[in-house]
Design an enzyme around this catalytic site. Sequence first.
Site, PDB file in Angstrom:
ATOM      1  N   CYS A   2       0.669  -1.242   0.417  1.00 37.60           N
ATOM      2  CA  CYS A   2      -0.147  -0.166  -0.375  1.00 37.60           C
ATOM      3  C   CYS A   2       1.322   1.354   0.096  1.00 37.60           C
ATOM      4  O   CYS A   2       0.885   2.119  -0.663  1.00 37.60           O
ATOM      5  CB  CYS A   2      -0.618  -0.036   0.928  1.00 37.60           C
ATOM      6  SG  CYS A   2      -2.468  -0.993   1.154  1.00 37.60           S
ATOM      7  N   ASP A  44      10.233  -7.216  -8.607  1.00 39.97           N
ATOM      8  CA  ASP A  44      10.981  -7.728  -6.823  1.00 39.97           C
ATOM      9  C   ASP A  44      12.598  -6.980  -6.599  1.00 39.97           C
ATOM     10  O   ASP A  44      13.229  -7.289  -7.029  1.00 39.97           O
ATOM     11  CB  ASP A  44      10.398  -9.843  -7.181  1.00 39.97           C
ATOM     12  CG  ASP A  44      10.729  -9.985  -5.940  1.00 39.97           C
ATOM     13  OD1 ASP A  44       9.202 -10.204  -5.633  1.00 39.97           O
ATOM     14  OD2 ASP A  44      11.582  -9.461  -4.873  1.00 39.97           O
ATOM     15  N   HIS A  96      -6.283  -2.923  -1.128  1.00 35.65           N
ATOM     16  CA  HIS A  96      -5.635  -3.803   0.021  1.00 35.65           C
ATOM     17  C   HIS A  96      -6.267  -4.932  -0.272  1.00 35.65           C
ATOM     18  O   HIS A  96      -7.639  -5.205   0.755  1.00 35.65           O
ATOM     19  CB  HIS A  96      -5.501  -2.741   1.140  1.00 35.65           C
ATOM     20  CG  HIS A  96      -4.941  -4.179   2.068  1.00 35.65           C
ATOM     21  ND1 HIS A  96      -3.194  -4.145   2.255  1.00 35.65           N
ATOM     22  CD2 HIS A  96      -5.490  -5.355   3.294  1.00 35.65           C
ATOM     23  CE1 HIS A  96      -3.418  -5.134   2.750  1.00 35.65           C
ATOM     24  NE2 HIS A  96      -4.453  -5.856   3.458  1.00 35.65           N
ATOM     25  N   ASN A  98       1.311 -16.848  -4.336  1.00 35.51           N
ATOM     26  CA  ASN A  98       1.288 -17.467  -3.002  1.00 35.51           C
ATOM     27  C   ASN A  98       0.161 -17.421  -2.648  1.00 35.51           C
ATOM     28  O   ASN A  98      -0.104 -15.646  -2.270  1.00 35.51           O
ATOM     29  CB  ASN A  98       2.692 -17.002  -2.539  1.00 35.51           C
ATOM     30  CG  ASN A  98       3.652 -17.503  -3.599  1.00 35.51           C
ATOM     31  OD1 ASN A  98       4.114 -18.863  -3.350  1.00 35.51           O
ATOM     32  ND2 ASN A  98       4.645 -16.949  -3.932  1.00 35.51           N
ATOM     33  N   GLY A 105       4.095 -19.788   1.255  1.00 36.89           N
ATOM     34  CA  GLY A 105       5.380 -19.203   1.674  1.00 36.89           C
ATOM     35  C   GLY A 105       5.229 -17.276   1.519  1.00 36.89           C
ATOM     36  O   GLY A 105       5.617 -16.458   1.379  1.00 36.89           O
ATOM     37  N   THR A 156       4.814 -13.800   2.209  1.00 37.97           N
ATOM     38  CA  THR A 156       5.532 -12.961   3.647  1.00 37.97           C
ATOM     39  C   THR A 156       4.453 -11.629   3.161  1.00 37.97           C
ATOM     40  O   THR A 156       5.318 -10.861   4.204  1.00 37.97           O
ATOM     41  CB  THR A 156       6.774 -13.336   3.260  1.00 37.97           C
ATOM     42  OG1 THR A 156       7.091 -12.610   1.727  1.00 37.97           O
ATOM     43  CG2 THR A 156       7.001 -13.813   3.239  1.00 37.97           C
ATOM     44  N   HIS A 158      -1.015  -8.999   1.152  1.00 36.68           N
ATOM     45  CA  HIS A 158      -1.556  -7.639  -0.299  1.00 36.68           C
ATOM     46  C   HIS A 158      -1.255  -8.335  -1.241  1.00 36.68           C
ATOM     47  O   HIS A 158      -0.317  -8.642  -1.890  1.00 36.68           O
ATOM     48  CB  HIS A 158      -0.487  -5.944   0.275  1.00 36.68           C
ATOM     49  CG  HIS A 158      -1.682  -5.596  -1.275  1.00 36.68           C
ATOM     50  ND1 HIS A 158      -1.484  -4.103  -0.292  1.00 36.68           N
ATOM     51  CD2 HIS A 158      -1.493  -5.382  -2.939  1.00 36.68           C
ATOM     52  CE1 HIS A 158      -2.259  -3.595  -1.901  1.00 36.68           C
ATOM     53  NE2 HIS A 158      -2.537  -4.146  -2.724  1.00 36.68           N
ATOM     54  N   HIS A 202      -1.031 -10.371  -4.470  1.00 38.89           N
ATOM     55  CA  HIS A 202       0.453  -9.965  -5.300  1.00 38.89           C
ATOM     56  C   HIS A 202       0.269 -11.217  -6.490  1.00 38.89           C
ATOM     57  O   HIS A 202       0.849 -12.143  -6.414  1.00 38.89           O
ATOM     58  CB  HIS A 202       1.179  -9.491  -4.695  1.00 38.89           C
ATOM     59  CG  HIS A 202       2.093 -10.208  -3.978  1.00 38.89           C
ATOM     60  ND1 HIS A 202       1.771 -10.253  -2.373  1.00 38.89           N
ATOM     61  CD2 HIS A 202       2.931 -11.194  -4.401  1.00 38.89           C
ATOM     62  CE1 HIS A 202       2.711 -11.332  -2.070  1.00 38.89           C
ATOM     63  NE2 HIS A 202       3.125 -11.623  -2.529  1.00 38.89           N
ATOM     64  N   HIS A 250       3.087 -12.968  -9.082  1.00 41.27           N
ATOM     65  CA  HIS A 250       4.851 -12.444  -9.598  1.00 41.27           C
ATOM     66  C   HIS A 250       4.712 -12.845 -11.115  1.00 41.27           C
ATOM     67  O   HIS A 250       3.955 -13.714 -11.734  1.00 41.27           O
ATOM     68  CB  HIS A 250       5.518 -13.913  -9.114  1.00 41.27           C
ATOM     69  CG  HIS A 250       5.172 -13.794  -6.854  1.00 41.27           C
ATOM     70  ND1 HIS A 250       6.500 -13.206  -6.965  1.00 41.27           N
ATOM     71  CD2 HIS A 250       4.243 -14.132  -6.388  1.00 41.27           C
ATOM     72  CE1 HIS A 250       6.313 -13.140  -5.457  1.00 41.27           C
ATOM     73  NE2 HIS A 250       5.472 -13.754  -5.096  1.00 41.27           N
TER      74      HIS A 250
END
Length: 111
Positions: free
Chosen positions: A6, A29, A45, A86, A92, A94, A97, A99, A101
């Site tokens: 955010c 990333d 969010h 994920n 995993g 982490t 929010h 996302h 990849h």
Amino acid sequence: MECIFCKIIKKEIAADIVFENGKVLAFKDINPIAPVHILIVPKVHIPSVDHLGKKDGSLVSELILSAQKIAREQKIDKSGYRLIFNMGKDAGQTVDHLHLHLTGGKKLPWL
Ligand code: 5GP
Ligand code: ZN
């Protein structure tokens, strides 16, 4: 307390932004696992895939179509790429929010 993504969306924290529209932001990333490793996030969010509902269908499609567009811009559409969400501890996740990849630019090992 706002999450780190955010803060990136609000430009309070710097990120290497590669694409932005009204609904999504995409940035490199910070700890890439491949030559191309970009995160595509909704501007609202949402903690994870588990929090999505039917009403979010167009947003999910926006994330995936943004990934397709960025993959073409990054010239990995012919060589191939992998899209990953994920969700939760075992995957995993982490950052809580949502996302997507986008990874590519080399032959990716399967797990
Ligand atoms: P997850 O493991 O939750 O699916 O992925 C979170 C990703 O966010 C990780 O690949 C991590 O390197 C990346 N990340 C975490 N904090 C930041 C940050 O402040 N900036 C950027 N650009 N990436 C981040
Ligand atoms: Zn957030």
